[in-house]
Enzyme design. Structure first.
Site, mmCIF file in Angstrom:
data_model
loop_
_atom_site.group_PDB
_atom_site.id
_atom_site.type_symbol
_atom_site.label_atom_id
_atom_site.label_comp_id
_atom_site.label_asym_id
_atom_site.label_seq_id
_atom_site.Cartn_x
_atom_site.Cartn_y
_atom_site.Cartn_z
ATOM 1 N N CYS A 97 -0.705 -29.041 -0.476
ATOM 2 C CA CYS A 97 -0.623 -29.124 0.986
ATOM 3 C C CYS A 97 0.056 -30.435 1.403
ATOM 4 O O CYS A 97 0.523 -30.559 2.528
ATOM 5 C CB CYS A 97 -2.007 -29.031 1.590
ATOM 6 N N GLU A 108 -8.356 -26.485 7.190
ATOM 7 C CA GLU A 108 -7.318 -27.398 6.686
ATOM 8 C C GLU A 108 -6.161 -26.522 6.279
ATOM 9 O O GLU A 108 -6.307 -25.675 5.405
ATOM 10 C CB GLU A 108 -7.838 -28.190 5.491
HETATM 11 P P1 NAP Z 1 -4.436 -18.092 2.553
HETATM 12 O O1 NAP Z 1 -3.543 -16.976 2.228
HETATM 13 O O2 NAP Z 1 -4.589 -18.468 3.968
HETATM 14 O O3 NAP Z 1 -5.859 -17.700 1.913
HETATM 15 C C1 NAP Z 1 -7.027 -18.524 2.004
HETATM 16 C C2 NAP Z 1 -8.271 -17.639 2.131
HETATM 17 O O4 NAP Z 1 -8.377 -17.161 3.459
HETATM 18 C C3 NAP Z 1 -8.262 -16.400 1.253
HETATM 19 O O5 NAP Z 1 -9.547 -16.214 0.735
HETATM 20 C C4 NAP Z 1 -7.879 -15.287 2.199
HETATM 21 O O6 NAP Z 1 -8.490 -14.077 1.872
HETATM 22 C C5 NAP Z 1 -8.477 -15.753 3.508
HETATM 23 N N1 NAP Z 1 -7.719 -15.267 4.669
HETATM 24 C C6 NAP Z 1 -6.398 -15.476 4.909
HETATM 25 N N2 NAP Z 1 -6.057 -14.906 6.080
HETATM 26 C C7 NAP Z 1 -7.185 -14.356 6.598
HETATM 27 C C8 NAP Z 1 -7.487 -13.616 7.788
HETATM 28 N N3 NAP Z 1 -6.542 -13.344 8.686
HETATM 29 N N4 NAP Z 1 -8.745 -13.206 7.981
HETATM 30 C C9 NAP Z 1 -9.703 -13.463 7.061
HETATM 31 N N5 NAP Z 1 -9.482 -14.129 5.907
HETATM 32 C C10 NAP Z 1 -8.248 -14.578 5.684
HETATM 33 O O7 NAP Z 1 -3.983 -19.436 1.805
HETATM 34 P P2 NAP Z 1 -3.731 -19.701 0.250
HETATM 35 O O8 NAP Z 1 -2.636 -18.871 -0.254
HETATM 36 O O9 NAP Z 1 -5.024 -19.587 -0.449
HETATM 37 O O10 NAP Z 1 -3.271 -21.258 0.232
HETATM 38 C C11 NAP Z 1 -1.957 -21.705 0.470
HETATM 39 C C12 NAP Z 1 -1.867 -22.473 1.792
HETATM 40 O O11 NAP Z 1 -2.950 -23.378 1.898
HETATM 41 C C13 NAP Z 1 -0.624 -23.350 1.954
HETATM 42 O O12 NAP Z 1 -0.105 -23.181 3.237
HETATM 43 C C14 NAP Z 1 -1.144 -24.776 1.782
HETATM 44 O O13 NAP Z 1 -0.385 -25.767 2.434
HETATM 45 C C15 NAP Z 1 -2.515 -24.645 2.340
HETATM 46 N N6 NAP Z 1 -3.427 -25.659 1.807
HETATM 47 C C16 NAP Z 1 -3.917 -26.608 2.655
HETATM 48 C C17 NAP Z 1 -4.767 -27.591 2.174
HETATM 49 C C18 NAP Z 1 -5.323 -28.644 3.092
HETATM 50 O O14 NAP Z 1 -6.209 -29.360 2.684
HETATM 51 N N7 NAP Z 1 -4.840 -28.793 4.291
HETATM 52 C C19 NAP Z 1 -5.122 -27.600 0.825
HETATM 53 C C20 NAP Z 1 -4.619 -26.607 -0.008
HETATM 54 C C21 NAP Z 1 -3.776 -25.635 0.515
HETATM 55 P P3 NAP Z 1 -7.694 -12.929 1.069
HETATM 56 O O15 NAP Z 1 -6.991 -13.612 -0.052
HETATM 57 O O16 NAP Z 1 -8.786 -12.030 0.664
HETATM 58 O O17 NAP Z 1 -6.717 -12.314 2.002
#
Ligand code: NAP
Length: 527
Positions: free
Chosen positions: A301, A264
C-alpha cells in the site's frame, strides 16, 4: 492440520455446502484443500458468542489480556514451517518475506501485550470534587477509555499475517477488550485457519471466554456484508481496496445503528524530487527507487506510484536511469491471477490516456502470474487534468510527472487525493526553501518521509499509517503501532461514583500504578 472449517468461537464448524479453494500462483493451480463457507446461522452464532464474551472480556485485567496476546504470538511461532509453507503456497511470496511478516505479526502482538500490562493507555483522567465551590458545588468526574464491543476484521490479500487473522487490527481490538470476528481473506484461507487455530489455542490456554475470537470463511462479498450489517457488531477494521472499503463504510452508515469502519485503503504515495537532489544524487535515487517500486512485486500500500519533479536535464537523467535499472530486475510472482489481471488492465488503462509515454516496459517472456514492471512519464499539465492518472495501479508501476515549474508541482500536490505517505528527496537543507510545497504535501498525507522510500512501515508508537480519505476512512487514527488501539474504544465518564465501585484505573489508590491526569496534572500518585 488444515480442515477447511470455520472457527465459531472455539468450535470448528462447517454446516454449509459451499466450498472453495485457494490458489498457488507460482504453479498456477488450485490448492487441494476445500474450505467451507460459513452459513448465515454460523455467522449469527459467532456474533452471539462474541456479544456474550464481551460481557466479561471488556473488563478483563491488562495482565490477563497480555497473557492471551503473548500466547497467540507463541502459538503462531510454534506453527513453524507449517505456517511458512502454507503462506508461500497461497501467495507466491518468498520464504524470506513470510518469515519477516511473521516476525512483525508476533512483534505487534507482544507490543500490545506490553501496552496493556503497563496500563496507562486507558487515558485515565480525574477531576476531584469541589463541594464548596460557589455558586454551585463541583462533582467528582473521572474518565477512561472503554472498549466498543465485537469488532469484525477484514484482512488484506497482500499481508496474510501482519494485516490479517491475528494482524494489527485483531491485536489492537483484543488488547482494547473487544472480541474479534475475522472475515478470512479467501486467497489465503489456509494461512488464516492455521493462525485462527493458534488464536483459539491461546484463548483456551489463558482462560479467555469462548467467542472472544471467531474465523469466518467466505469466497465472496456477501458474508462480509452480512457481518457489517449485523446488529451485534459494533465496529469494523478493513485493509484492502478503496472500492471494498468504501462499500463497507457506506453499508455501516446505512445501518439503523451506524458503526465506525476503519478502512485502510489504496494510495499512490507521491515522491517529490527536489532540483538539487536530482542534480547531485539523481542516479543514486533512481537505483533506490527501481528497488522500491518492485519490492514485494509492487504489492504494498506504500508503493511509490507517483514521482514528481520540475523539468530539467537532471530529471531526464533520473528517468533514464530509473528505466534502465528497473528493467535489470527479474519480474516476480503476483499474489493471484485476479491481481495479476487487474495489474495488466490497470496498466493498460493508464497507458491509454492521452499524453502518457511509457519509458520502461519489461517485454521479455515471464513465468505465469509474474508482473512485468513499467515506468511511464507525463507532463504536469496533462496529469493535472486527468484523474484517471491519479489512480493506484497495484503492482510494480510508477508514473513520473514532469512539471513546468514548482507552482505547477504544488498545484498537482494540492489536487491529489489523500495519501498514506509523501516523500521529499532533498540535497542538504534544500527542503527548507520549499515550505509551501511541504505544507501542501502535509495536508494530503499521513506520514512524510525525508530522503528515503515509502515502502517499509516501522511498527512503533510514533508511526502513523493512515491519512486523509481515500487512503483511510478516518485520518485521525493510525492502523499500525500501539496507538491503533484508539479505534476500538470510546471515552466514558463516571460522575460522583463511589471509589470502591470505580474500575481500578480510576480508584483513588491507583492500584495499577498508571499515569493519570489528576486535576490537570499528569501523575502516578494516589489521591
Ligand atoms: P480487496 O479486494 O478490497 O479485499 C479485501 C477484503 O474485503 C476481502 O476479504 C474482500 O472479500 C472484501 N471485500 C472487498 N470488497 C467488498 C465489498 N464490496 N463488500 C464486502 N466485502 C468486500 O483488497 P485486496 O485485494 O485484499 O488488497 C489490495 C488493496 O489493498 C490495494 O489497493 C492496497 O493498496 C490495499 N492495501 C492497503 C493497506 C493499508 O494499510 N492502507 C495495506 C495493504 C493493502 P472477497 O475477497 O471475499 O471479495
Amino acid at each position: 492440520m488444515i480442515t477447511g472449517k470455520n472457527y465459531i468461537g472455539n468450535t470448528k464448524s462447517a454446516k454449509g455446502n459451499r466450498t472453495y479453494q485457494t490458489f498457488n500462483p507460482k504453479l498456477n493451480l488450485e490448492n487441494e484443500q476445500l474450505f467451507t463457507e460459513a452459513t448465515n446461522l454460523e455467522i449469527d452464532e459467532a456474533v452471539a458468542l462474541a456479544s456474550e464474551a464481551f460481557k466479561s472480556f471488556r473488563t478483563t485485567p491488562g495482565l490477563k489480556k497480555a497473557a492471551f496476546l503473548n500466547a497467540i504470538a507463541d502459538e503462531i511461532l510454534a506453527l513453524d514451517d507449517t505456517l511458512i509453507t502454507q503462506y508461500c503456497t497461497e501467495t507466491g511470496l518468498p520464504v524470506g518475506r513470510a518469515i519477516g511478516e511473521r516476525g512483525r505479526t508476533v512483534g505487534q502482538l507482544r507490543a500490545f501485550a506490553e501496552l496493556v500490562t503497563e496500563g496507562s493507555w486507558v487515558e485515565a483522567s480525574i477531576d476531584t470534587a469541589i463541594p464548596n465551590r460557589k455558586p454551585l458545588p463541583k462533582s467528582d468526574i473521572r474518565k477512561m477509555l472503554i472498549p466498543l464491543g465485537p469488532v469484525v476484521v477484514f484482512g488484506a490479500s497482500n499481508f496474510p499475517l501482519a494485516y490479517s487473522t491475528a494482524g494489527g487490527d485483531t491485536a489492537a481490538a483484543l488488547a482494547a477488550g473487544c472480541p474479534v470476528i475475522v472475515k478470512s481473506h479467501p486467497m489465503h484461507a489456509g494461512t488464516g485457519e492455521l493462525v485462527a487455530a493458534a488464536v483459539v489455542k491461546a484463548a483456551e490456554k489463558t482462560g479467555m471466554p469462548n467467542g472472544v475470537f471467531s474465523n469466518i470463511n467466505s469466497s465472496g462479498i456477501d458474508i462480509g456484508k452480512r457481518l457489517v450489517q449485523h446488529p451485534g457488531v459494533k465496529a469494523v477494521g478493513f485493509t484492502g481496496s478503496i472500492r471494498g472499503g468504501r462499500a463497507l463504510y457506506d453499508l455501516a452508515a446505512q445501518r439503523e445503528e451506524p458503526i465506525p469502519v476503519f478502512a485502510e485503503m489504496g494510495s499512490v504515495n507521491p515522491v517529490i524530487l527536489l532540483p538539487k537532489a536530482l542534480e547531485n544524487k539523481g542516479t543514486d535515487w533512481a537505483k533506490i527507487y527501481a528497488g522500491s517500486i518492485t519490492v514485494g512485486t509492487g504489492q504494498f500500500c506504500t508503493n511509490p506510484g507517483l514521482l514528481l519533479g520540475v523539468k530539467s536535464k537532471a530529471l531526464d537523467n533520473f528517468v533514464k536511469t530509473l528505466s534502465t535499472e528497473i528493467l535489470k530486475l527479474e519480474p516476480t510472482c503476483m499474489l493471484h491471477p485476479y491481481i495479476h489481471n487487474s495489474f495488466e488492465s490497470n496498466k493498460q488503462r493508464a497507458t491509454n490516456q492521452r499524453g502518457l509515454e511509457v519509458v520502461a516496459k519489461y517485454d521479455s517472456e515471464v513465468a505465469i502470474n509474474h508482473a512485468r514492471q513499467m515506468v511511464a512519464t507525463v507532463d504536469g499539465s496533462i496529469f493535472l487534468d486527468n484523474n484517471t492518472l491519479h489512480q493506484e495501479v497495484f503492482g510494480p508501476y510508477s508514473l513520473v510527472v514532469q512539471c513546468e515549474n514548482m507552482e505547477e508541482l504544488i498545484a498537482i500536490v494540492s489536487k491529489l487525493e489523500g495519501q498514506l505517505t509523501g516523500t521529499v528527496l532533498s540535497e542538504g537543507n534544500e527542503a527548507a526553501n520549499f515550505t509551501k510545497l511541504i505544507s501542501t504535501l502535509q495536508n494530503r498525507v499521513g506520514r512524510i518521509i525525508y530522503n528515503g522510500v515509502p515502502t517499509g512501515v516501522e511498527v512503533c508508537p510514533s508511526m502513523v499509517h493512515g491519512g486523509p480519505y481515500p487512503s483511510s476512512t478516518d485520518s485521525r487514527f493510525t492502523a499500525v503501532g500501539v496507538n491503533s488501539i484508539k479505534r476500538w474504544v470510546r471515552p466514558f465518564s463516571y460522575q460522583d461514583w463511589p471509589n470502591e465501585l470505580l474500575p481500578e484505573a480510576l480508584k483513588n489508590e491507583n492500584p495499577l500504578g498508571i499515569s493519570r491526569l489528576v486535576n490537570n496534572k499528569q501523575s502516578k500518585a494516589k489521591i
